[in-house]
Design a protein around this motif. Sequence first.
Motif, PDB file in Angstrom:
ATOM      1  N   UNK A   7       0.777  -1.095  -0.022  1.00  0.00           N
ATOM      2  CA  UNK A   7      -0.238  -0.090   0.225  1.00  0.00           C
ATOM      3  C   UNK A   7       1.310   1.239  -0.101  1.00  0.00           C
ATOM      4  N   UNK A   8       2.211   1.304  -0.149  1.00  0.00           N
ATOM      5  CA  UNK A   8       2.931   2.124  -0.358  1.00  0.00           C
ATOM      6  C   UNK A   8       3.195   2.501  -1.071  1.00  0.00           C
ATOM      7  N   UNK A   9       2.432   4.054  -2.092  1.00  0.00           N
ATOM      8  CA  UNK A   9       2.768   4.340  -3.012  1.00  0.00           C
ATOM      9  C   UNK A   9       4.316   5.332  -3.760  1.00  0.00           C
ATOM     10  N   UNK A  38      -6.890 -14.604   2.257  1.00  0.00           N
ATOM     11  CA  UNK A  38      -7.082 -15.536   1.502  1.00  0.00           C
ATOM     12  C   UNK A  38      -8.893 -15.304   0.453  1.00  0.00           C
ATOM     13  N   UNK A  39      -9.365 -13.796   1.018  1.00  0.00           N
ATOM     14  CA  UNK A  39     -10.892 -13.775   0.637  1.00  0.00           C
ATOM     15  C   UNK A  39     -10.422 -11.855  -0.525  1.00  0.00           C
ATOM     16  N   UNK A  40      -9.189 -12.416  -0.392  1.00  0.00           N
ATOM     17  CA  UNK A  40      -8.820 -10.417  -1.226  1.00  0.00           C
ATOM     18  C   UNK A  40      -9.196 -10.789  -2.785  1.00  0.00           C
ATOM     19  N   UNK A  41      -9.949  -9.375  -2.867  1.00  0.00           N
ATOM     20  CA  UNK A  41      -9.989  -9.418  -4.569  1.00  0.00           C
ATOM     21  C   UNK A  41      -9.734  -8.435  -4.647  1.00  0.00           C
ATOM     22  N   UNK A  42      -9.743  -7.934  -6.552  1.00  0.00           N
ATOM     23  CA  UNK A  42      -9.613  -7.061  -6.634  1.00  0.00           C
ATOM     24  C   UNK A  42      -7.623  -6.964  -7.193  1.00  0.00           C
ATOM     25  N   UNK A  43      -7.031  -7.913  -7.206  1.00  0.00           N
ATOM     26  CA  UNK A  43      -5.328  -7.843  -7.849  1.00  0.00           C
ATOM     27  C   UNK A  43      -5.533  -7.386  -9.235  1.00  0.00           C
ATOM     28  N   UNK A  44      -6.173  -7.626  -9.822  1.00  0.00           N
ATOM     29  CA  UNK A  44      -6.083  -7.298 -11.484  1.00  0.00           C
ATOM     30  C   UNK A  44      -4.680  -7.558 -11.469  1.00  0.00           C
ATOM     31  N   UNK A  45      -4.130  -8.232 -11.330  1.00  0.00           N
ATOM     32  CA  UNK A  45      -2.420  -8.640 -11.540  1.00  0.00           C
ATOM     33  C   UNK A  45      -1.526  -7.583 -11.457  1.00  0.00           C
ATOM     34  N   UNK A  46      -2.105  -6.774 -10.088  1.00  0.00           N
ATOM     35  CA  UNK A  46      -1.737  -5.257  -9.566  1.00  0.00           C
ATOM     36  C   UNK A  46      -0.157  -5.910  -9.195  1.00  0.00           C
ATOM     37  N   UNK A  47      -0.132  -6.885  -8.167  1.00  0.00           N
ATOM     38  CA  UNK A  47       0.646  -7.576  -7.934  1.00  0.00           C
ATOM     39  C   UNK A  47       2.226  -7.598  -9.341  1.00  0.00           C
ATOM     40  N   UNK A  51       5.961  -5.704  -8.965  1.00  0.00           N
ATOM     41  CA  UNK A  51       6.824  -6.512  -8.901  1.00  0.00           C
ATOM     42  C   UNK A  51       8.175  -6.305 -10.018  1.00  0.00           C
ATOM     43  N   UNK A  52       7.160  -5.951 -11.494  1.00  0.00           N
ATOM     44  CA  UNK A  52       7.678  -5.810 -13.008  1.00  0.00           C
ATOM     45  C   UNK A  52       9.023  -4.178 -12.997  1.00  0.00           C
ATOM     46  N   UNK A  53       7.813  -3.421 -12.505  1.00  0.00           N
ATOM     47  CA  UNK A  53       7.806  -1.251 -13.049  1.00  0.00           C
ATOM     48  C   UNK A  53       8.920  -1.413 -11.807  1.00  0.00           C
ATOM     49  N   UNK A 156       3.686   9.808 -11.746  1.00  0.00           N
ATOM     50  CA  UNK A 156       4.874   8.659 -11.655  1.00  0.00           C
ATOM     51  C   UNK A 156       4.902   7.425 -12.455  1.00  0.00           C
ATOM     52  N   UNK A 157       3.372   7.064 -13.056  1.00  0.00           N
ATOM     53  CA  UNK A 157       3.117   5.997 -13.715  1.00  0.00           C
ATOM     54  C   UNK A 157       3.273   4.506 -12.533  1.00  0.00           C
ATOM     55  N   UNK A 158       2.621   4.816 -11.021  1.00  0.00           N
ATOM     56  CA  UNK A 158       2.761   3.759 -10.726  1.00  0.00           C
ATOM     57  C   UNK A 158       1.641   3.417 -10.798  1.00  0.00           C
ATOM     58  N   UNK A 159       1.295   2.023 -10.289  1.00  0.00           N
ATOM     59  CA  UNK A 159       0.083   0.722 -10.513  1.00  0.00           C
ATOM     60  C   UNK A 159      -0.615   1.283  -9.147  1.00  0.00           C
ATOM     61  N   UNK A 160      -1.478   1.214 -10.047  1.00  0.00           N
ATOM     62  CA  UNK A 160      -3.179   0.769  -8.644  1.00  0.00           C
ATOM     63  C   UNK A 160      -3.759  -0.212  -8.872  1.00  0.00           C
ATOM     64  N   UNK A 161      -4.864  -0.939  -7.909  1.00  0.00           N
ATOM     65  CA  UNK A 161      -5.728  -1.933  -8.404  1.00  0.00           C
ATOM     66  C   UNK A 161      -6.939  -0.677  -9.073  1.00  0.00           C
TER      67      UNK A 161
END
Length: 195
Positions: A7-9, A38-47, A51-53, A156-161
């Motif tokens: 969560x630290x942007x 275990x019940x989280x949602x909405x990741x949409x590939x964010x992690x 990691x890539x960026x 800065x193009x920071x990825x977000x959920x």
Amino acid sequence: GLIVPLGAWILERACRDAATWLGTPEGRECTVAVNLSARQFGDDGLMQKVADQYDLRLRVYFPRPEAVQQYATAHGVNGFYESVEQRKACCHARKVEPLGRALKGKAAWITGLRREQAVTRHDLPEREFDAAHGIEKFNPLAAWSEEEVWAYLHAYGVPFNELHERGFPSIGCAPCTRALAAGEDVRAGRWWWED
């Protein structure tokens, strides 16, 4: 080492700033930990995007299966709806305990908490001692407004959920999070049944 929740942007400078505040070498290990409920949602590939960026290797912390099973056996799968105490017990198994494992042995951690997010955060300092974990805690975004956060993310193009764009300003476990209606408080979508 230091730990930075996802969560630290401001990932690209957070470890350097914390090392400076702590008076430690800038090259000291900085772990980016992800507490994946275990019940989280909405990741949409964010992690993977993060990691890539930032060329990071994320260390993912899951709830202990036996703790979740014990909770469900004692209270039911959705027992958190029954009382604040049962909701807090669920949060402990799914979020608090994994966070404790992630913070173990670290010198500090950095959050994305902001004062305007909740009345309970009104006096949030930028630096504090986290007595529960016995380490320093940095809240570098404490004074930032929501507008400043979004301006930074876009500049800065920071990825977000992507759920943030669909009315979810505060995102937690799926059954404990809902989108907001127009004019609702930013935290109204969390644990709304407790009102």
